[in-house]
Design a protein around this motif. Sequence first.
Motif, PDB file in Angstrom:
ATOM      1  N   THR A  62       0.810  -1.219   0.000  1.00  0.00           N
ATOM      2  CA  THR A  62       0.000   0.000   0.000  1.00  0.00           C
ATOM      3  C   THR A  62       0.844   1.272   0.000  1.00  0.00           C
ATOM      4  N   ALA A  63       2.070   1.201  -0.530  1.00  0.00           N
ATOM      5  CA  ALA A  63       2.893   2.401  -0.653  1.00  0.00           C
ATOM      6  C   ALA A  63       2.916   2.794  -2.124  1.00  0.00           C
ATOM      7  N   GLU A  64       1.844   3.423  -2.562  1.00  0.00           N
ATOM      8  CA  GLU A  64       1.699   3.623  -4.003  1.00  0.00           C
ATOM      9  C   GLU A  64       2.623   4.704  -4.538  1.00  0.00           C
ATOM     10  N   PHE A  65       2.837   5.758  -3.734  1.00  0.00           N
ATOM     11  CA  PHE A  65       3.703   6.831  -4.244  1.00  0.00           C
ATOM     12  C   PHE A  65       5.132   6.333  -4.443  1.00  0.00           C
ATOM     13  N   ILE A  66       5.602   5.528  -3.490  1.00  0.00           N
ATOM     14  CA  ILE A  66       6.951   4.959  -3.621  1.00  0.00           C
ATOM     15  C   ILE A  66       7.018   4.055  -4.852  1.00  0.00           C
ATOM     16  N   ALA A  67       5.921   3.347  -5.102  1.00  0.00           N
ATOM     17  CA  ALA A  67       5.913   2.448  -6.256  1.00  0.00           C
ATOM     18  C   ALA A  67       6.059   3.222  -7.555  1.00  0.00           C
ATOM     19  N   TRP A  68       5.327   4.326  -7.673  1.00  0.00           N
ATOM     20  CA  TRP A  68       5.425   5.060  -8.948  1.00  0.00           C
ATOM     21  C   TRP A  68       6.738   5.807  -9.053  1.00  0.00           C
ATOM     22  N   VAL A  69       7.274   6.250  -7.933  1.00  0.00           N
ATOM     23  CA  VAL A  69       8.613   6.859  -7.981  1.00  0.00           C
ATOM     24  C   VAL A  69       9.649   5.827  -8.391  1.00  0.00           C
ATOM     25  N   GLN A  70       9.471   4.606  -7.890  1.00  0.00           N
ATOM     26  CA  GLN A  70      10.377   3.517  -8.273  1.00  0.00           C
ATOM     27  C   GLN A  70      10.315   3.269  -9.774  1.00  0.00           C
ATOM     28  N   VAL A  71       9.103   3.232 -10.321  1.00  0.00           N
ATOM     29  CA  VAL A  71       8.969   2.993 -11.759  1.00  0.00           C
ATOM     30  C   VAL A  71       9.592   4.138 -12.549  1.00  0.00           C
ATOM     31  N   LEU A  72       9.327   5.370 -12.122  1.00  0.00           N
ATOM     32  CA  LEU A  72       9.827   6.520 -12.881  1.00  0.00           C
ATOM     33  C   LEU A  72      11.337   6.603 -12.837  1.00  0.00           C
ATOM     34  N   ILE A  73      11.914   6.514 -11.632  1.00  0.00           N
ATOM     35  CA  ILE A  73      13.340   6.801 -11.500  1.00  0.00           C
ATOM     36  C   ILE A  73      14.172   5.578 -11.850  1.00  0.00           C
ATOM     37  N   TYR A  74      13.843   4.416 -11.260  1.00  0.00           N
ATOM     38  CA  TYR A  74      14.700   3.261 -11.511  1.00  0.00           C
ATOM     39  C   TYR A  74      14.498   2.705 -12.914  1.00  0.00           C
ATOM     40  N   VAL A  75      13.248   2.317 -13.206  1.00  0.00           N
ATOM     41  CA  VAL A  75      13.022   1.678 -14.497  1.00  0.00           C
ATOM     42  C   VAL A  75      13.177   2.697 -15.628  1.00  0.00           C
ATOM     43  N   GLY A  76      12.793   3.945 -15.355  1.00  0.00           N
ATOM     44  CA  GLY A  76      12.853   4.922 -16.425  1.00  0.00           C
ATOM     45  C   GLY A  76      14.204   5.548 -16.625  1.00  0.00           C
ATOM     46  N   ALA A  77      14.894   5.867 -15.544  1.00  0.00           N
ATOM     47  CA  ALA A  77      16.117   6.651 -15.672  1.00  0.00           C
ATOM     48  C   ALA A  77      17.378   5.843 -15.433  1.00  0.00           C
ATOM     49  N   VAL A  78      17.416   5.092 -14.339  1.00  0.00           N
ATOM     50  CA  VAL A  78      18.676   4.459 -13.951  1.00  0.00           C
ATOM     51  C   VAL A  78      19.060   3.355 -14.931  1.00  0.00           C
ATOM     52  N   VAL A  79      18.063   2.571 -15.354  1.00  0.00           N
ATOM     53  CA  VAL A  79      18.376   1.476 -16.277  1.00  0.00           C
ATOM     54  C   VAL A  79      18.787   2.024 -17.645  1.00  0.00           C
ATOM     55  N   VAL A  80      18.173   3.143 -18.037  1.00  0.00           N
ATOM     56  CA  VAL A  80      18.576   3.751 -19.310  1.00  0.00           C
ATOM     57  C   VAL A  80      20.014   4.275 -19.211  1.00  0.00           C
ATOM     58  N   LEU A  81      20.355   4.855 -18.055  1.00  0.00           N
ATOM     59  CA  LEU A  81      21.741   5.296 -17.839  1.00  0.00           C
ATOM     60  C   LEU A  81      22.704   4.116 -17.902  1.00  0.00           C
ATOM     61  N   ILE A  82      22.298   3.002 -17.282  1.00  0.00           N
ATOM     62  CA  ILE A  82      23.172   1.822 -17.277  1.00  0.00           C
ATOM     63  C   ILE A  82      23.345   1.270 -18.693  1.00  0.00           C
ATOM     64  N   LEU A  83      22.261   1.275 -19.453  1.00  0.00           N
ATOM     65  CA  LEU A  83      22.368   0.794 -20.834  1.00  0.00           C
ATOM     66  C   LEU A  83      23.268   1.704 -21.660  1.00  0.00           C
ATOM     67  N   PHE A  84      23.151   3.019 -21.438  1.00  0.00           N
ATOM     68  CA  PHE A  84      24.059   3.940 -22.128  1.00  0.00           C
ATOM     69  C   PHE A  84      25.501   3.656 -21.728  1.00  0.00           C
ATOM     70  N   GLY A  85      25.726   3.443 -20.454  1.00  0.00           N
ATOM     71  CA  GLY A  85      27.081   3.158 -19.992  1.00  0.00           C
ATOM     72  C   GLY A  85      27.633   1.880 -20.588  1.00  0.00           C
ATOM     73  N   LEU A  86      26.791   0.836 -20.660  1.00  0.00           N
ATOM     74  CA  LEU A  86      27.240  -0.420 -21.263  1.00  0.00           C
ATOM     75  C   LEU A  86      27.591  -0.240 -22.723  1.00  0.00           C
ATOM     76  N   MET A  87      26.757   0.519 -23.430  1.00  0.00           N
ATOM     77  CA  MET A  87      27.012   0.654 -24.860  1.00  0.00           C
ATOM     78  C   MET A  87      28.129   1.632 -25.152  1.00  0.00           C
ATOM     79  N   LEU A  88      28.454   2.510 -24.212  1.00  0.00           N
ATOM     80  CA  LEU A  88      29.579   3.408 -24.438  1.00  0.00           C
ATOM     81  C   LEU A  88      30.902   2.766 -24.060  1.00  0.00           C
ATOM     82  N   THR A  89      30.896   1.833 -23.110  1.00  0.00           N
ATOM     83  CA  THR A  89      32.173   1.246 -22.731  1.00  0.00           C
ATOM     84  C   THR A  89      32.549   0.074 -23.634  1.00  0.00           C
ATOM     85  N   ARG A  90      31.593  -0.703 -24.065  1.00  0.00           N
ATOM     86  CA  ARG A  90      31.910  -1.733 -25.033  1.00  0.00           C
ATOM     87  C   ARG A  90      30.658  -2.023 -25.847  1.00  0.00           C
TER      88      ARG A  90
END
Lengths: 217, 130
Positions: A62-90
């Motif tokens: 029942t922590a809905e705000f945390i859930a949507w923040v998790q989706v926005l920041i982690y799934v939306g931003a952090v994973v995209v950053l990690i994918l950029f980092g992976l594709m820039l390093t090799r």
Amino acid sequence: MTLAAASHGFLSPTGVEIAFLLVGLVTFGAAVVTVTTRQLVHAALWLVVALGGLAVEYLLLTAEFIAWVQVLIYVGAVVVLILFGLMLTRAPIGRSPDADSGNRWAALTVAVASAAALVWVVVDAFRTTWIDLDGPAAGSTAVTGASLFQNWVLPFEALSVLLLAALVGAIVLSRKAKAARAGEAPPAKTSPTGASSSGTSPSGASSSGTSQTGGVR
Amino acid sequence: MHLAYPAVLSALLFCTGLYGVLARRNAILVLMSVELMLNAVNLNLVAFDVWLSRAAEETLHSGQALTLFTIAIAAAEIGIGLAIVLAVHRNRGTSDIDRLRDTAEGHEPDGPDTDTPATGTAAEKAEATA
């Protein structure tokens, strides 16, 4: 609370518990695949599954705000950053056999030992504790926003300053090597070895890096 | 809901991230494992905040506020960490943390990692004297 807790049975799980258990199994499996797969992009995509499963767990708690923040920041931003980092390093096409280091058995021993100790302690400590999920949601956006802006205003503002500092720091870290490479001659000769070798000859540095990998393999 | 479910899941996720940090060789995979550990801590914070907001009379929702702060700090950490990894990759040509051993004690100085900057400085000095 005590009457409600007395009516709970340890081996008669409710629907929320069953859903939590199933999503938890998916999350844990995705996390294990993330840390064990040898394909780097697949690891990042399984990390998406693990983080999304955690968002569902937040919704079940029942922590809905945390859930949507998790989706926005982690799934939306952090994973995209990690994918950029992976594709820039090799360029990770296919499997990379050197994803795991040589001490993975020691790491597995440490992880299994700490997991056993933590699970034992946690189960022993909270064996008779239940979360009451009935009634109004404990983490709705109204409740979270009110507590955040009534009681936690000063840490919130300090955190915004920290985010600004992190932004500026990331830009500075990314621009320094580029400036050293562009204005090569006078600072490159006085600067110590690593920066100077890459500053004067970036192609030579990259080719030496690839020759290093070939030599070690 | 039994409190042991989120606590056990959080402990298992934390140990999975611990294994990833110890066993992975690529620096970006290590950062992903660190994210897993931070998320395990977040799940613990949310579960205990939901439990304590019902069990206690007065609550500040400190668990959820701390979870939001942890998520923001993790976003800042992944930005800075990836910037550092990219800078190291640009300077060294690799992002394997097993090869970044310049400041390690007790390993022989004539490894494949140290002679390349030495030849670089030798060529640099030759160029400077010429």
